[in-house]
Motif scaffolding. Sequence first.
Motif, short mmCIF file in Angstrom:
data_model
loop_
_atom_site.label_atom_id
_atom_site.label_comp_id
_atom_site.label_asym_id
_atom_site.label_seq_id
_atom_site.Cartn_x
_atom_site.Cartn_y
_atom_site.Cartn_z
N PHE A 8 0.83 -1.20 0.00
CA PHE A 8 0.00 0.00 0.00
C PHE A 8 0.86 1.25 0.00
O PHE A 8 0.62 2.22 -0.74
N GLY A 9 1.90 1.25 0.83
CA GLY A 9 2.77 2.41 0.92
C GLY A 9 3.47 2.73 -0.38
O GLY A 9 3.59 3.90 -0.78
N LYS A 10 3.93 1.70 -1.08
CA LYS A 10 4.63 1.93 -2.35
C LYS A 10 3.71 2.57 -3.38
O LYS A 10 4.10 3.45 -4.14
N ILE A 11 2.44 2.11 -3.41
CA ILE A 11 1.48 2.67 -4.37
C ILE A 11 1.18 4.12 -4.03
O ILE A 11 1.07 4.98 -4.91
N LEU A 12 1.09 4.43 -2.72
CA LEU A 12 0.82 5.81 -2.31
C LEU A 12 1.99 6.73 -2.66
O LEU A 12 1.78 7.89 -3.06
N VAL A 13 3.21 6.24 -2.50
CA VAL A 13 4.37 7.05 -2.86
C VAL A 13 4.34 7.40 -4.34
O VAL A 13 4.65 8.54 -4.74
N GLU A 14 3.94 6.46 -5.18
CA GLU A 14 3.81 6.74 -6.61
C GLU A 14 2.76 7.82 -6.87
O GLU A 14 2.94 8.68 -7.74
N ALA A 15 1.66 7.77 -6.10
CA ALA A 15 0.62 8.79 -6.26
C ALA A 15 1.14 10.17 -5.83
O ALA A 15 0.86 11.18 -6.49
N PHE A 16 1.89 10.23 -4.73
CA PHE A 16 2.48 11.50 -4.30
C PHE A 16 3.47 12.02 -5.34
O PHE A 16 3.51 13.23 -5.63
N ASP A 17 4.25 11.11 -5.91
CA ASP A 17 5.20 11.53 -6.95
C ASP A 17 4.48 12.09 -8.17
O ASP A 17 4.94 13.05 -8.79
N GLN A 18 3.37 11.48 -8.50
CA GLN A 18 2.60 11.93 -9.65
C GLN A 18 2.11 13.36 -9.46
O GLN A 18 2.03 14.14 -10.43
N GLU A 19 1.83 13.73 -8.22
CA GLU A 19 1.35 15.08 -7.93
C GLU A 19 2.46 16.01 -7.44
O GLU A 19 2.16 17.12 -6.98
N ASP A 20 3.71 15.54 -7.51
CA ASP A 20 4.87 16.35 -7.08
C ASP A 20 4.73 16.79 -5.63
O ASP A 20 4.98 17.94 -5.27
N VAL A 21 4.31 15.86 -4.77
CA VAL A 21 4.16 16.12 -3.34
C VAL A 21 5.32 15.42 -2.62
O VAL A 21 5.47 14.20 -2.74
N PRO A 22 6.15 16.15 -1.87
CA PRO A 22 7.27 15.52 -1.14
C PRO A 22 6.76 14.64 0.00
O PRO A 22 5.79 14.99 0.68
N VAL A 23 7.40 13.49 0.21
CA VAL A 23 6.95 12.54 1.22
C VAL A 23 8.17 11.95 1.93
O VAL A 23 9.19 11.64 1.29
N THR A 24 8.06 11.81 3.25
CA THR A 24 9.08 11.14 4.06
C THR A 24 8.54 9.79 4.50
O THR A 24 7.40 9.70 4.98
N ILE A 25 9.34 8.74 4.33
CA ILE A 25 8.90 7.37 4.61
C ILE A 25 9.45 6.93 5.95
O ILE A 25 10.65 7.06 6.22
#
Length: 572
Positions: free
Chosen positions: A299-316
């Motif tokens: 689930f987390g990997k798919i969400l990271v791809e979604a954040f990347d698609q919207e150019d939203v920075p994310v810390t894991i």
Amino acid sequence: MTPAGHQSTLFLALRRLRAPLLTLIVIFSVSVLGLTLVPGIDGERMSFFHAFYFISYTATTIGFGEVPEVFSEQQRLWVTICIYMAVVGWAYTIGSVFALLQNQTFRNAVDTAHFARQVRRIHEPFYLVCGYGETGRLVCKALDRLGERAVVIEHDPVKASEQELHGYVTDIPCLAADARLPETLRFAGLTNRHCRGVLALTDDDNANLAIAIAARLLAPKLPALCRASSADVAANMASFGTRHIINPFAKFAEYLALALHAPNTYHLLTWLTGLPGSAFERHRDPPRGKWVLCGYGDFGKILVEAFDQEDVPVTIIDREAPDGHGHRVVRGDATGAATLERANIGQAVGIVASTGNDIDNLSIAVTARELNPALFVILRMNAYANHALFDAFESDVTVVPSEIIGHECLAVLTTPLLEPFLAEIAERNDGWSAALLTELTNRFGWDVPAVWSVRLNLRRAPALYRRLMRNGGSVRLGELLRDPHNRSDDLPATVLYLHRDDDDHIVCPETDEVVRAGDRLLMVGLPAARADFALTVGNEHTLDYVLTGAERPGGWVWEWLAERRRRAADAA
């Protein structure tokens, strides 16, 4: 469906009871034969008929007496022996019957035969639901609420037995069996002409894949909706031509990406795809900025791809995150405040608790809110049994995979035009969606409305179809959208999408749009409007009243008299 299941049940019972039944037959035969050979008081022997009659009521403990004559001592001695032999025979037979009733194989055969009879007696459209877990139960409840029939296959006998406790309006045949077996799917009505679709909703991707393959080969024209948590299994399903593959995590990531750049489109989508009659709560829109993701699994990997698609920075944050693929990774337990502070939770705008443990997710959310009360919190709920705990914590969004799959299944199966309409609105700008959402909610309220599809053909709309085909009749949408009980009032419904067989389609058509025979309409409105619109397009009298205001008398005799008076008036 053949009666093979019933025959196997009968043959299994006869095979298991062969020895006790033969024992009874031998005892009865010897008893009757001996009674015909033993002399009576006057030396005469009893006839075979009277001997059979006497042994029949004596060995079964009914006991009328000594007939047709009083017995001799020899006859009474033989009858005494026969009585004890019959007692032993019946004890052996009854014990074998009870053992057979306790035998799991025989009980399964009986349940399968009963299930097959129930399915065969269904003479209306139904859906085959494979898997009665959280998702299957949700889908069955929604189908029952919509007046649709369902047939269920569940591998776990405990879950299958729970189906009887949920109080459905219509009986739902349920079989505890392995849905991966093609013969089981046949018994459940896969090849039945009334089956309208197959839903593979088990929590085993391999089982769902087997169901998808069986449906593709045995019933290629049936729509199959399959749950898949793995990208590899989803690709395998697609290679077999499965039309609808639902990955709840990928679907939520798609919704999240949509909410980040088009929040009104997201709210419009969720309002239209909710369970009919349920209350819709509009939460605040997910903000743009730095996000923290706790749990880097599937689930987390798919969400990271979604954040990347919207150019939203994310810390894991993850205990054993191998690589963040260019993102900042904090290794540790996200339930602790120290780990969250190392991820700069104070500067974040949102957090996603996406681990596979519900208690950990709640602990992460509570701790993060204490450190940053303004956080936008997305919670993953793995087990629906914990919904009371999640309801107590006011998260902004709760991700429930079973609800995501259930909503998607209902949208595809019960309202086939909804999917292309949602694809259309996803391409529109957010302002257009905001205007449409405001217009619809002002008219119908924020409760999830009824959404349905209507095809203007002879089967679904006979009255309107005949009018359109007769002398080139012309009818506009606005004329149809009137209350059949009082045509001066508008019907509490509207048309969202008009699709024609020539690939022409119109989003939110105007009321002056002329409808054609064969058009398909996607409609939204209050639940009562669905039945009212069906009455308008299906009944000639109602259609005439809605279009012209003329109230025609009911019954063919009165119609004939009214038509005769009209012709006489025209001639005059």
